[in-house]
Motif scaffolding. Structure first.
Motif, short mmCIF file in Angstrom:
data_model
loop_
_atom_site.label_atom_id
_atom_site.label_comp_id
_atom_site.label_asym_id
_atom_site.label_seq_id
_atom_site.Cartn_x
_atom_site.Cartn_y
_atom_site.Cartn_z
N THR A 31 0.81 -1.22 0.00
CA THR A 31 0.00 0.00 0.00
C THR A 31 0.85 1.27 0.00
O THR A 31 0.34 2.36 0.25
N HIS A 32 2.14 1.15 -0.26
CA HIS A 32 3.03 2.30 -0.24
C HIS A 32 3.53 2.58 -1.66
O HIS A 32 3.62 1.68 -2.50
N PHE A 33 3.87 3.84 -1.92
CA PHE A 33 4.40 4.20 -3.23
C PHE A 33 5.68 3.44 -3.53
O PHE A 33 6.00 3.17 -4.69
N SER A 34 6.42 3.09 -2.49
CA SER A 34 7.67 2.34 -2.69
C SER A 34 7.40 0.97 -3.32
O SER A 34 8.28 0.39 -3.96
N ASP A 35 6.18 0.47 -3.14
CA ASP A 35 5.82 -0.84 -3.73
C ASP A 35 5.72 -0.77 -5.25
O ASP A 35 5.70 -1.80 -5.93
N LEU A 36 5.60 0.46 -5.77
CA LEU A 36 5.50 0.64 -7.23
C LEU A 36 6.87 0.57 -7.92
O LEU A 36 6.94 0.48 -9.14
N LYS A 37 7.93 0.63 -7.12
CA LYS A 37 9.29 0.68 -7.68
C LYS A 37 9.57 -0.51 -8.61
O LYS A 37 10.19 -0.35 -9.66
N GLU A 38 9.09 -1.68 -8.21
CA GLU A 38 9.34 -2.88 -9.03
C GLU A 38 8.62 -2.82 -10.38
O GLU A 38 8.98 -3.53 -11.31
N LEU A 39 7.60 -1.97 -10.47
CA LEU A 39 6.83 -1.86 -11.72
C LEU A 39 7.43 -0.88 -12.72
O LEU A 39 6.94 -0.79 -13.85
N ILE A 40 8.46 -0.15 -12.32
CA ILE A 40 9.03 0.88 -13.20
C ILE A 40 9.47 0.31 -14.55
O ILE A 40 9.09 0.84 -15.59
N PRO A 41 10.26 -0.79 -14.59
CA PRO A 41 10.65 -1.34 -15.91
C PRO A 41 9.45 -1.79 -16.73
O PRO A 41 9.42 -1.61 -17.95
N ILE A 42 8.44 -2.36 -16.06
CA ILE A 42 7.25 -2.82 -16.76
C ILE A 42 6.49 -1.64 -17.34
O ILE A 42 6.03 -1.67 -18.49
N PHE A 43 6.38 -0.57 -16.54
CA PHE A 43 5.67 0.62 -17.02
C PHE A 43 6.43 1.28 -18.18
O PHE A 43 5.82 1.71 -19.16
N LEU A 44 7.76 1.35 -18.08
CA LEU A 44 8.56 1.97 -19.16
C LEU A 44 8.43 1.19 -20.46
O LEU A 44 8.30 1.78 -21.53
N SER A 45 8.44 -0.14 -20.37
CA SER A 45 8.29 -0.94 -21.59
C SER A 45 6.89 -0.76 -22.17
O SER A 45 6.71 -0.70 -23.38
N TYR A 46 5.90 -0.66 -21.28
CA TYR A 46 4.52 -0.42 -21.73
C TYR A 46 4.41 0.94 -22.43
O TYR A 46 3.79 1.05 -23.50
N ALA A 47 4.99 1.97 -21.82
CA ALA A 47 4.90 3.33 -22.38
C ALA A 47 5.53 3.38 -23.77
O ALA A 47 4.98 3.99 -24.69
N LEU A 48 6.70 2.74 -23.92
CA LEU A 48 7.37 2.72 -25.22
C LEU A 48 6.52 1.99 -26.26
O LEU A 48 6.33 2.48 -27.38
N SER A 49 5.97 0.85 -25.88
CA SER A 49 5.15 0.07 -26.81
C SER A 49 3.84 0.78 -27.13
O SER A 49 3.36 0.73 -28.26
N PHE A 50 3.25 1.44 -26.13
CA PHE A 50 2.04 2.21 -26.36
C PHE A 50 2.31 3.29 -27.41
O PHE A 50 1.50 3.53 -28.31
N LEU A 51 3.48 3.93 -27.29
CA LEU A 51 3.88 4.96 -28.25
C LEU A 51 3.98 4.37 -29.66
O LEU A 51 3.45 4.93 -30.62
N TYR A 52 4.62 3.21 -29.77
CA TYR A 52 4.76 2.56 -31.08
C TYR A 52 3.41 2.17 -31.68
O TYR A 52 3.15 2.43 -32.85
N ILE A 53 2.55 1.58 -30.87
CA ILE A 53 1.23 1.17 -31.37
C ILE A 53 0.42 2.39 -31.78
O ILE A 53 -0.27 2.39 -32.81
N GLY A 54 0.52 3.46 -31.00
CA GLY A 54 -0.16 4.71 -31.35
C GLY A 54 0.31 5.28 -32.66
O GLY A 54 -0.49 5.75 -33.48
N ILE A 55 1.61 5.21 -32.90
CA ILE A 55 2.19 5.71 -34.15
C ILE A 55 1.70 4.86 -35.33
O ILE A 55 1.30 5.40 -36.37
N TYR A 56 1.71 3.54 -35.15
CA TYR A 56 1.21 2.66 -36.22
C TYR A 56 -0.27 2.91 -36.50
O TYR A 56 -0.71 2.94 -37.65
N TRP A 57 -1.05 3.08 -35.44
CA TRP A 57 -2.48 3.35 -35.62
C TRP A 57 -2.70 4.63 -36.42
O TRP A 57 -3.49 4.67 -37.36
N ASN A 58 -1.98 5.68 -36.04
CA ASN A 58 -2.10 6.98 -36.71
C ASN A 58 -1.68 6.89 -38.18
O ASN A 58 -2.42 7.33 -39.08
N ASN A 59 -0.52 6.32 -38.43
CA ASN A 59 0.00 6.23 -39.80
C ASN A 59 -0.84 5.29 -40.66
O ASN A 59 -1.05 5.54 -41.85
N HIS A 60 -1.32 4.21 -40.06
CA HIS A 60 -2.17 3.26 -40.78
C HIS A 60 -3.46 3.95 -41.21
O HIS A 60 -3.91 3.80 -42.35
#
Length: 198
Positions: A31-60
């Motif tokens: 229940t602490h913000f420190s518990d989110l630390k382990e999710l940082i790599p997962i969130f960063l990979s998600y953000a990068l992939s979300f960006l790529y999918i968004g770009i493909y959607w737009n260009n498509h």
């Protein structure tokens, strides 16, 4: 087939891809913000992939808006593109869970490279079917971004085994190059409409 059906199917697949990716981000038990630390790599990979999918959607969307007639080869080329994009959630999850390790990062690049190649194939078939003077051909011009991207992906794939931070940054740079709004297709379509109305 009307292009609206092709667009609707593609939009649905891309929406599902984004949904699958976000579901990979598991809620921490603490229940602490420190518990989110382990999710940082997962969130960063998600953000990068979300960006790529968004770009493909737009260009498509912009690319398909130039199509007058959907043919069988365009349908299969579109499915080929969606196949590679559908693998992005798997690679994203592997990269995030393993904190951007070499092998997952290299596989991520291979999938991006293959999706890029599939996009070029689809683009080429549309131009072939629509004719050399078609809107899409005029709009893409020399296609500098399209020519640079494969080399960036190949460089990042190779660097994944040497320096994962540099490899990750190259993937980000490749995405940012495409993030810059490209108004060529909209401009050409506007010009074509204005000309036909005169």
């Amino acid at each position: 087939m009307k292009k609206a059906r092709l667009e609707a199917f593609s939009d649905g697949v891309l929406a599902i891809i984004i949904t699958i990716m976000v579901l990979e981000i598991k809620v921490p038990h603490g229940t602490h913000f420190s518990d989110l630390k382990e999710l940082i790599p997962i969130f960063l990979s998600y953000a990068l992939s979300f960006l790529y999918i968004g770009i493909y959607w737009n260009n498509h969307h912009h690319m398909i808006s130039t199509v007058r007639k959907v043919t069988g080869n365009i349908l299969w080329a579109n499915l080929h593109l969606l196949f590679w994009l559908s693998l992005v959630p798997f690679a994203t999850g592997w990269v995030g869970e393993n904190h951007f390790s070499a092998a997952p990062l290299a596989l991520y690049g291979v999938i991006l490279l293959m999706a890029g190649i599939a996009y070029v194939i689809l683009q080429s078939l549309i131009i072939k079917n629509e004719g050399k003077d078609c809107v899409l051909k005029k709009a893409i011009g020399k296609d500098v971004k399209g020519k640079i991207s494969p080399f960036l992906y190949l460089a990042a794939i190779a660097l994944s085994w040497v320096n994962t931070v540099c490899a990750g940054l190259i993937y980000l740079i490749a995405a940012l190059i495409w993030l810059i709004p490209d108004r060529r297709i909209e401009r050409i379509l506007h010009e074509e409409t204005a000309t036909s109305n005169e």
